[in-house]
Design a protein around this motif. Structure first.
Motif, PDB file in Angstrom:
ATOM      1  N   LEU A 192      17.107 -10.170   6.133  1.00 39.97           N
ATOM      2  CA  LEU A 192      18.488 -10.289   5.680  1.00 39.97           C
ATOM      3  C   LEU A 192      18.696 -11.419   4.672  1.00 39.97           C
ATOM      4  N   ILE A 193      17.726 -12.316   4.546  1.00 46.12           N
ATOM      5  CA  ILE A 193      17.821 -13.419   3.582  1.00 46.12           C
ATOM      6  C   ILE A 193      17.002 -13.038   2.350  1.00 46.12           C
ATOM      7  N   PRO A 194      17.623 -12.944   1.179  1.00 46.09           N
ATOM      8  CA  PRO A 194      16.923 -12.418  -0.007  1.00 46.09           C
ATOM      9  C   PRO A 194      15.607 -13.126  -0.319  1.00 46.09           C
ATOM     10  N   VAL A 195      15.570 -14.462  -0.272  1.00 52.83           N
ATOM     11  CA  VAL A 195      14.340 -15.171  -0.643  1.00 52.83           C
ATOM     12  C   VAL A 195      13.222 -14.879   0.354  1.00 52.83           C
TER      13      VAL A 195
ATOM     14  N   ARG B 110      25.803  -7.964   9.684  1.00 51.13           N
ATOM     15  CA  ARG B 110      24.834  -8.773   8.949  1.00 51.13           C
ATOM     16  C   ARG B 110      25.205 -10.251   8.973  1.00 51.13           C
ATOM     17  N   ASP B 111      26.476 -10.573   8.684  1.00 47.01           N
ATOM     18  CA  ASP B 111      26.892 -11.977   8.621  1.00 47.01           C
ATOM     19  C   ASP B 111      26.774 -12.667   9.972  1.00 47.01           C
ATOM     20  N   CYS B 112      27.158 -11.993  11.038  1.00 46.26           N
ATOM     21  CA  CYS B 112      27.084 -12.593  12.375  1.00 46.26           C
ATOM     22  C   CYS B 112      25.635 -12.774  12.815  1.00 46.26           C
ATOM     23  N   TYR B 113      24.774 -11.845  12.416  1.00 45.57           N
ATOM     24  CA  TYR B 113      23.351 -11.970  12.754  1.00 45.57           C
ATOM     25  C   TYR B 113      22.785 -13.261  12.154  1.00 45.57           C
ATOM     26  N   VAL B 114      23.014 -13.447  10.844  1.00 44.98           N
ATOM     27  CA  VAL B 114      22.501 -14.632  10.164  1.00 44.98           C
ATOM     28  C   VAL B 114      23.147 -15.892  10.725  1.00 44.98           C
TER      29      VAL B 114
ATOM     30  N   PRO C  77      31.597  -1.234  16.265  1.00 46.63           N
ATOM     31  CA  PRO C  77      32.091  -2.550  15.863  1.00 46.63           C
ATOM     32  C   PRO C  77      31.145  -3.666  16.288  1.00 46.63           C
ATOM     33  N   CYS C  78      31.192  -4.760  15.558  1.00 49.70           N
ATOM     34  CA  CYS C  78      30.393  -5.938  15.890  1.00 49.70           C
ATOM     35  C   CYS C  78      30.953  -6.587  17.151  1.00 49.70           C
ATOM     36  N   LYS C  79      30.105  -6.900  18.083  1.00 52.17           N
ATOM     37  CA  LYS C  79      30.527  -7.508  19.347  1.00 52.17           C
ATOM     38  C   LYS C  79      30.957  -8.958  19.179  1.00 52.17           C
ATOM     39  N   ARG C  80      30.688  -9.539  18.006  1.00 54.78           N
ATOM     40  CA  ARG C  80      31.013 -10.946  17.805  1.00 54.78           C
ATOM     41  C   ARG C  80      32.276 -11.131  16.977  1.00 54.78           C
ATOM     42  N   CYS C  81      32.375 -10.446  15.831  1.00 53.41           N
ATOM     43  CA  CYS C  81      33.553 -10.615  14.971  1.00 53.41           C
ATOM     44  C   CYS C  81      34.479  -9.401  14.993  1.00 53.41           C
ATOM     45  N   ARG C  82      34.081  -8.345  15.699  1.00 54.15           N
ATOM     46  CA  ARG C  82      34.861  -7.109  15.803  1.00 54.15           C
ATOM     47  C   ARG C  82      34.975  -6.362  14.478  1.00 54.15           C
TER      48      ARG C  82
END
Length: 398
Positions: A285-288, A29-33, A9-14
């Motif tokens: 992680l950012i497409p561009v 991925r979302d928490c990293y960005v 699990p993600c340590k930030r959002c679980r």
């Protein structure tokens, strides 16, 4: 950065799946960005509060340096996102960053419209349409009044003023004059040091002439830690708080060897809380950004080539390679180097170095000379006393 399909699990959002590592914590991925972007936004927000001169909404105009490296490219992408966000909010004051690349290729003059740097910058314009871009040639430094050119090299003043007396009959351009100055410098470290100082001068001058309120430099935590130790090794340790910390920088102007003006101008490092390997992961992680990396539009995205001869490597590059290697397992130590520097007070004084712009510290110069050996006593070095700090004297005279 390759994602590992794990059930951790993600340590930030679980969240259930966290295939990435951020400061040794499992992260989705979302928490990293979000974590990386939040650090930069917080830094920009604090800067805006510190430099704003009125409570009324006013355009926020900044100059951001672009080297085409990973860090400065990520900064350009984040500024583009912020500009798009503020453009869509009617209640928000305009956010108008200007991203400037200083072309350091002295083999061609500043009038070459189809230089490699300008072609690459054109591709950046296509990727980031919400920010403005400009390319400034390094030879523009020759017209700056914020450098006392008589101190840079024994013949720098004559090189700079040669065309004033002889017109264009010898056909020399500013790029050629500047190349002669760099050729006269004693080492690779000296050339890298002087180059960085001139780029900084150009960015500040561009911000002043374009009506911008601050300069943003894309140094990551790792780059600032490397710069800290490189400045100490170069004999400019007392100036580290001024070179590395956020805030106003003293800018002096000279004419005929005399100081004619003095002011302060804000310089900030929005990426100071983000490590380089975290920016590399963010770029994946950012497409561009991932697309730019795949198209090889970003320098430094691949692993550095091994050093064949240390004669061709500057002290700053040695430090950068070191911190790039240790920031993974020892991220806390790298961050502490920068945070400790942030607690140091800037040296106060009435005189400033006429090259790097930092406050002159006579007692510090004497201590360095005692440890590293006094100047050889040549006339050039004597002429620099009281004008250049010890680090700049060593860069210019060896």
């Amino acid at each position: 950065m390759t994602a590992a399909q794990t059930g951790q699990p993600c340590k930030r959002c679980r969240g259930k799946n966290a295939p990435y590592k951020l400061r040794n914590l499992a992260t989705c991925r979302d928490c990293y960005v979000e974590t990386v972007v939040d650090k930069v936004r917080k830094s920009l927000g604090m800067m805006h509060k510190e430099i704003r001169t009125s409570t009324e909404p006013a355009p926020r105009r900044y100059v951001a340096g672009l080297s085409f490296g990973v860090s400065s490219t990520c900064l350009a992408q984040m500024l583009d996102d912020s500009a798009a966000h503020h453009a869509g909010k009617q209640s928000s004051s305009p956010f108008e960053p200007l991203v400037v690349h200083v072309d350091t290729d002295l083999s061609a003059g500043d009038r070459q419209e189809d230089s490699p740097a300008r072609r690459l910058l054109a591709k950046y314009r296509q990727k980031y349409p919400h920010v403005s871009f400009d390319c400034v040639h390094l030879s523009r430094a020759m017209s700056l009044k914020t450098v006392d050119w008589s101190t840079l090299a024994p013949s720098a003043d004559e090189i700079r003023d040669g065309n004033d007396s002889n017109g264009e009959q010898d056909g020399q351009r500013d790029a050629e004059k500047l190349r002669r100055i760099f050729d006269a410098l004693p080492s690779v470290t000296s050339r890298a040091d002087i180059l960085r100082q001139l780029v900084r001068h150009i960015l500040i001058d561009t911000a002043r002439t374009r009506g911008c309120s601050a300069v943003l430099l894309g140094h990551s935590t790792s780059a600032l830690a490397a710069l800290t130790l490189a400045e100490v090794a170069n004999g400019r340790g007392f100036s580290v708080p001024g070179q590395v910390n956020d805030g106003p920088q003293t800018v002096c102007e000279y004419d005929g060897g005399r100081e004619t003006a003095r002011l302060s101008f804000p310089v900030y490092y929005p990426l100071r809380e983000v490590l380089k390997n975290e920016l590399l992961g963010y770029a994946d992680l950012i497409p561009v950004l991932a697309e730019m990396k795949s198209e090889k539009l970003v320098d430094g995205a691949a692993a550095a080539a091994p050093v064949v001869s240390h004669r061709d490597v500057s002290i700053e590059e040695v430090m950068q390679r070191y911190f790039d290697g240790v920031e993974g397992p020892y991220a806390g130590i790298v961050a502490n180097v920068v945070r400790t520097t942030g607690k140091l007070d800037r040296v106060a004084g009435s005189a400033n170095c006429r090259l790097c712009g930092m406050t002159l510290d006579e007692s510090g110069d004497d201590r360095w000379a005692g440890d590293l050996g006094r100047d050889s006593g040549d006339s050039a070095s004597e002429n620099h006393k009281g004008k250049l700090c010890y680090g700049c004297r060593r860069s210019v005279s060896g």
